[in-house]
Design an enzyme around this catalytic site. Sequence first.
Site, PDB file in Angstrom:
ATOM      1  N   CYS A 140      -0.179  -6.756   8.371  1.00 16.73           N
ATOM      2  CA  CYS A 140       1.137  -7.357   8.472  1.00 16.73           C
ATOM      3  C   CYS A 140       2.086  -6.445   7.703  1.00 16.73           C
ATOM      4  O   CYS A 140       1.639  -5.541   7.002  1.00 16.73           O
ATOM      5  CB  CYS A 140       1.115  -8.760   7.882  1.00 16.73           C
ATOM      6  SG  CYS A 140       2.407  -9.799   8.555  1.00 16.73           S
ATOM      7  N   CYS A 173       1.501  -9.860  12.675  1.00 14.04           N
ATOM      8  CA  CYS A 173       2.953 -10.027  12.728  1.00 14.04           C
ATOM      9  C   CYS A 173       3.550  -8.994  13.668  1.00 14.04           C
ATOM     10  O   CYS A 173       2.974  -7.926  13.875  1.00 14.04           O
ATOM     11  CB  CYS A 173       3.580  -9.947  11.344  1.00 14.04           C
ATOM     12  SG  CYS A 173       3.437  -8.382  10.506  1.00 14.04           S
ATOM     13  N   CYS A 198       0.816   2.969  13.284  1.00 14.56           N
ATOM     14  CA  CYS A 198      -0.268   2.738  12.332  1.00 14.56           C
ATOM     15  C   CYS A 198      -0.933   4.059  11.956  1.00 14.56           C
ATOM     16  O   CYS A 198      -0.909   5.011  12.733  1.00 14.56           O
ATOM     17  CB  CYS A 198      -1.332   1.821  12.941  1.00 14.56           C
ATOM     18  SG  CYS A 198      -0.808   0.127  13.148  1.00 14.56           S
TER      19      CYS A 198
END
Length: 167
Positions: A15, A91, A99
């Site tokens: 998140c 989220c 990422c």
Amino acid sequence: MTAPLQRIKNVLFLCTGNSARSIIAEAILNALGKGHLKAYSAGSHPKGEVNPFAIELLRANRLPIGDLRSKSWDEFAKPGAPFLHFVFTVCDQAAAEMCPVWPGQPMTAHWGIPDPAAVQGTEADQRRAFRDAFLQLRRRIELFAALPLDKLQGLALKERLDQIGRS
């Protein structure tokens, strides 16, 4: 990199702030997955502390909170980090962010949950939002923990993980 031979599968919940949803998911999976699943959580921009409503809710549900802390996802991209089998974003902001590259290419899925920490209003409203997030996460994690992970692979497993995120 090849996945180490091990019985326990490591799961990372992501998140943005790593103060509520991902922390709650980590606690739930560690309670449910004993012996075959180990959960971690992290954030792209960690708040540095766990939301007090999350701690209160986890305590009320008798889940361990001792090892929970808000941390950066960078910890899991470094040498010596746990090998990750699964990475779930909980989220919408983290799902849209770039990422880190996770060694071993873990299976990923997006399990978006409304942010209870963003709820304005009374303490009762905020507690209700945390309870709702907890119940959604617990249901998804129960479904995940019940999957026959040793029998599902590739696209079949990916489809089931995505399905859980839509439930």
